[in-house]
Design a protein around this motif. Sequence first.
Motif: not given
Length: 578
Positions: A548-563
């Motif tokens: 499966p092609k996965t690129e750096a930073g290609d997180l699924p929607e809603g995963a990244s949570d830095k605020v």
Amino acid sequence: MRGPGVGQSSVRREGTRERVPHARDLGWDESLYGGQDAGAGTRTEDRGAGGGGGAGGGEASTSHRRKGPRRRARKSGKRKIFRWVAATLSLLILGTAGAGYLYYKHLNDQLRGGSRAGGESGVKKAAPNALGDTPLNILLIGSDSRADDKNVALGGGKNLRDSPPLADVQMLLHISADRKNANIVSIPRDTIVKIPECKGPDGETYAATTTKPINETLGRGGPGCTLTTWESITGVYIDHWMMIDFAGVVAMADEVGGVPVCVKTGVHDKPTRTVPGGSGLKLPQGTTEIKGKQALQWLRTRHAFGNDQNRAKAQHMYMNGMMEKLQKQNAWTDTGRLTGLAETATKALTVSDEIKSVAKLFDLSMQLKNVKLDRLTTATVPTTEWSQNKDKLVMVEQSADKMWAMLRDDVAFDKNGDAAGAKPTASASASAKPKGPVAETPATLGVTVINGTNGNNESAVEGRARSMAETLQVKGFTRAEASRSAEPRKDTVVKYPKADGDQGKANALSVAKALGLPDSAVRADAEAQSITLVIGADWREGDTYKKPKTEAGDLPEGASDKVDCMDIYSVYRWDGKS
């Protein structure tokens, strides 16, 4: 005070039993440093004075007799000073070394440990990359144990003293193989997961279950069970765990001098008419450096942040803030900071046995030294309500699988890396690959094929092992055979007997290459009897593996949570006055 005293006393006792080496024994010039003993020097001067008197009675002799003893006395005095300085320095050096050893032992004795794993997950450590490096994965656990007075005073719940502890905070720290980026991933505490069979430190066995939240793993075999559960869920090998309780959080926050956190409005997490409890957190709008009990309140707050997912965001903000604070304090190079952190951390932490020493913890911390803050990514696995209980959660499988695959493949969660340097050039890769034996002829290699396509809680693809064995036979591996056994896996692997060494690895790599599998899919296994291809849930169809092609930073929607600042649920907003 006690440590140095003991060290110095020990040194003095040793000095009385063994001969103290002269300067010449240490390669020093005795004439320069006054290496003769005092008695010998005095006797020599006496002989010199007498000889001078007997040589003649002229004025010159009288002058010699007057000046000689004074000059010799001055030389004798210098020798005594040199000897005193040398002796004092020796005692100080040896005494300090003794005290240093005792202090080091004191720090080690403060550390508590436990088994790395509480059961069998079947997950093996990732194969090294072309440069021989592997990622580092550490499970960070926050325990709500009330087993002692300090934790009861901080967390309340006197009636919970004898209750099994819960792992209310769980974060996986992943440090990339090149040590240039790091990720912190959380699973919310009330997420229902498949918990494997675990054995506790007391020998009690806990049966596998599919209806318990992940925070109960701690009470079903200790931190080792929490680690085994994470491995089973993610397919990621976890090297170590570290656990901290309420009192430990307070101590560490105080040691770093406070951790910066931010809220968009004032917050007071207090009991309400409809929702009892609350952490008691009370902060004004904006950024505050929290420490002590306030730090614990921040990490435990849930109601004011809205839910467990937002609580994970707040916890990640705290982790980022602590990392920033440590880097600003030069914590990896400042001896004073290191000493203070070591003293506090060894009291605050419980760790897996293989890192239960100050030296190993220091080496471990050094792995984070060069990770820049813009390469530290925090994320929470996306979840949704559990169909059987709306107060519990389940992971969104597709999103979770993508995140776990990125961790297994060591794909950066951020896009801030150097794209040009992300992969070695063809010439660099060729020169970096270790030289080894050539693979044996395919027709001579026995290959066992196992169907593990049900590794994602899906039903297995019927006949998958047989069809892939036939594919290998066509490619020249005529001794390939399908096995009737099952081994559910998320990822496809080619295992070879560890005892076969480099030749076994070369043979396994030839199987992987024939099927289009990456080198990272090849693993040494002490229990393997022959080359074994386990077809995982990531390869349910087709004869050639397509990663499966996965690129750096290609997180699924809603995963990244830095605020930058936390939102506060309206009921818990505080105007900063009352």
